[in-house]
Design a protein around this motif. Structure first.
Motif, PDB file in Angstrom:
ATOM      1  N   ILE A 166      -8.483  14.023  50.453  1.00 17.90           N
ATOM      2  CA  ILE A 166      -7.097  13.204  50.326  1.00 17.90           C
ATOM      3  C   ILE A 166      -6.576  13.432  48.763  1.00 17.90           C
ATOM      4  O   ILE A 166      -7.440  13.568  47.777  1.00 17.90           O
TER       5      ILE A 166
ATOM      6  N   ILE B 233      -3.602  13.499  53.668  1.00 11.66           N
ATOM      7  CA  ILE B 233      -5.162  13.375  54.187  1.00 11.66           C
ATOM      8  C   ILE B 233      -4.932  14.560  55.063  1.00 11.66           C
ATOM      9  O   ILE B 233      -4.334  14.516  56.127  1.00 11.66           O
TER      10      ILE B 233
ATOM     11  N   ARG C  77       3.429   5.908  45.455  1.00 17.64           N
ATOM     12  CA  ARG C  77       2.143   6.530  45.789  1.00 17.64           C
ATOM     13  C   ARG C  77       2.458   7.404  47.124  1.00 17.64           C
ATOM     14  O   ARG C  77       2.677   6.821  47.908  1.00 17.64           O
ATOM     15  N   HIS C  78       2.195   8.697  47.038  1.00 19.68           N
ATOM     16  CA  HIS C  78       2.106   9.644  48.118  1.00 19.68           C
ATOM     17  C   HIS C  78       0.744  10.360  48.362  1.00 19.68           C
ATOM     18  O   HIS C  78       0.156  10.957  47.381  1.00 19.68           O
ATOM     19  N   TYR C  79       0.241  10.109  49.530  1.00 27.17           N
ATOM     20  CA  TYR C  79      -1.164  10.562  49.705  1.00 27.17           C
ATOM     21  C   TYR C  79      -1.001  11.666  50.995  1.00 27.17           C
ATOM     22  O   TYR C  79      -0.113  11.417  51.839  1.00 27.17           O
TER      23      TYR C  79
ATOM     24  N   SER D 131       2.531   5.285  57.308  1.00 29.08           N
ATOM     25  CA  SER D 131       1.789   6.300  57.596  1.00 29.08           C
ATOM     26  C   SER D 131       2.199   7.147  58.894  1.00 29.08           C
ATOM     27  O   SER D 131       2.813   6.454  59.800  1.00 29.08           O
TER      28      SER D 131
ATOM     29  N   SER E 215     -11.288  14.538  45.263  1.00 31.64           N
ATOM     30  CA  SER E 215     -10.328  13.916  46.422  1.00 31.64           C
ATOM     31  C   SER E 215      -9.945  12.289  45.945  1.00 31.64           C
ATOM     32  O   SER E 215     -10.934  11.590  45.361  1.00 31.64           O
ATOM     33  N   ALA E 216      -8.810  12.026  46.214  1.00 26.70           N
ATOM     34  CA  ALA E 216      -7.878  10.875  45.944  1.00 26.70           C
ATOM     35  C   ALA E 216      -8.870   9.935  46.539  1.00 26.70           C
ATOM     36  O   ALA E 216      -9.305   9.946  47.709  1.00 26.70           O
ATOM     37  N   ARG E 217      -8.810   8.607  46.108  1.00 28.61           N
ATOM     38  CA  ARG E 217      -9.140   7.411  46.879  1.00 28.61           C
ATOM     39  C   ARG E 217      -7.945   6.435  47.264  1.00 28.61           C
ATOM     40  O   ARG E 217      -7.331   6.108  46.571  1.00 28.61           O
ATOM     41  N   LEU E 218      -8.182   6.125  48.537  1.00 30.38           N
ATOM     42  CA  LEU E 218      -7.035   5.158  49.023  1.00 30.38           C
ATOM     43  C   LEU E 218      -7.460   3.785  48.741  1.00 30.38           C
ATOM     44  O   LEU E 218      -8.507   3.369  48.328  1.00 30.38           O
TER      45      LEU E 218
ATOM     46  N   GLN F 192      -3.538  13.073  46.295  1.00 25.68           N
ATOM     47  CA  GLN F 192      -2.425  12.146  45.675  1.00 25.68           C
ATOM     48  C   GLN F 192      -1.418  12.807  45.023  1.00 25.68           C
ATOM     49  O   GLN F 192      -1.726  13.480  43.923  1.00 25.68           O
TER      50      GLN F 192
END
Length: 377
Positions: free
Chosen positions: A176, A171, A167-169, A212, A105-108, A178
């Motif tokens: 998450i 959630i 950067r595109h996330y 967002s 999972s990506a991190r913000l 990316q």
């Protein structure tokens, strides 16, 4: 069929969070039927009495063709490891093969996740399909909004985020992703309609700034502009311009300051919880006084005095209502107390009360129950 449990990666994740964590099933074949993952999880959960060991939430299918789920972990790793062995066997029984690993999972960025911060935010209530309004309980876990309307809102938000995004996330619950430079509209619409909730985050290559869009159950939407430059006037103008486009599609909307990536996260003891969970109330009431609203004629008919506000017609019987002293609402972390109390008096019966909730529940033949003590009365 064989499903391998990656003990090392799972145990590292378990130690790192000391509790609940995300795991991922990576199938050997791109053609695997991942609906069987949900069936396997349900089967294993049924074997373990709730509260006596590990338990797992329903899975999400990711953009990589894997399935991610959150394990509500047991303090004893042996019990968690046993759960993974059971789910691996259940997956194999359903014709799947692959690996069970700790989820990627990506991190913000950390500055976004600081819950002490407050960013300019718009809470928007979209009209909910009547099929979801048969009772307060029906459809509570679903978005309840047509895909066409969700697509329109997502398109407006993507245009608002603008160009220069690197950067595109996406959630979805705790997961998450990316994504690459491709458009976020499709993934966020698909996830919101299918799962009832999803959030898209757009960030530029440089600077601490994000836009967002968050969808959640029963037609709740949050639009947020976060920046570290302190230029609240420009940020508010940007979000207000978006409300001019989105407002005509909504039953109610308001702007305020909220933690990063907030939902309509109201305290369950407050009347705001009833407002958030009862779409029928939105076209007639507001939860409290705020500096900017989008309102219907039913809202406006309840107001006592709008001389401190500017009104602008948006079409579709919607009106943008903006307080003449926006600095009192947005220049500090909390609204000016005197301005807030005066605004509450101006809006009067437009603000939801315990009696309004009581009468609404009685009109539906529902028990009144214990109404909250907080809020207007």
């Amino acid at each position: 069929m064989t499903v391998v449990v990656d003990d090392a990666s799972l145990r590292r994740a378990w130690k790192r969070v000391e509790g609940d964590f995300l795991w991922e099933f990576v199938p050997d074949s791109e053609r695997s039927d991942l609906s069987a993952v949900s069936e396997a999880i349900e089967a294993v959960n049924a074997l373990i009495p709730y509260g006596t060991g590990a338990w797992c939430a329903p899975p999400l299918v990711t953009e990589r063709g894997t399935a991610v789920a959150e394990l509500y972990a047991d303090p004893d790793w042996a019990e968690d490891r046993r759960w993974f062995d059971l789910v691996a066997a259940a997956l194999a029984e359903r014709g799947l093969s692959g690996r069970i690993v700790a989820a990627r999972s990506a991190r913000l960025p950390l500055w976004i996740e600081d819950r002490r911060r407050r960013f300019i935010s718009a809470m928007v209530g979209l009209p909910v399909d009547p099929a979801h309004l048969a009772s307060p309980e029906q459809g509570w876990g679903q978005l309840g909004v047509s895909q066409d309307l969700v697509q329109r809102v997502a398109g407006l938000a993507a245009a608002w985020a603008g160009s220069g995004i690197s950067r595109h996330y996406l959630i979805r619950d705790l997961y998450i992703a990316q994504l690459g430079p491709e458009d976020l509209e499709g993934p966020v619409v698909h996830a919101a309609v299918r799962e009832g909730a999803a959030t898209a985050v757009w960030m530029p290559a440089r600077g601490k700034r994000f836009h967002s869009l968050g969808f959640s159950t029963q037609g709740k939407v949050v639009l947020q502009l976060g920046a570290d430059d302190g230029a609240w006037v420009d940020q508010l103008q940007s979000l207000t311009d978006l409300l001019r486009a989105v407002g005509a599609l909504a039953e109610v909307a308001w702007c305020g300051l909220a933690p990063p990536l907030a939902d309509w996260a109201f305290d369950a003891r407050d009347l705001n919880a009833h407002f958030a969970q009862t779409p029928r109330l939105r076209a007639r009431f507001v939860p409290d006084a705020h500096g900017i609203f989008v309102l219907t004629p039913e809202h406006l008919a309840k107001a006592r005095d709008l001389s401190d506000w500017r009104l602008e017609e948006l079409g579709n019987d919607r009106t943008l209502v903006v307080h003449k002293n926006l600095g009192a609402w947005f220049a500090q972390k909390e609204p000016d107390v005197e301005v807030l109390e005066k605004a509450r008096a101006d809006l009067g019966p437009m603000i939801l009360t315990k009696q309004d909730v009581r009468e609404h529940r009685i009109s539906l033949g529902l028990p009144v129950g214990d109404l909250p003590s907080a809020g207007a009365s």
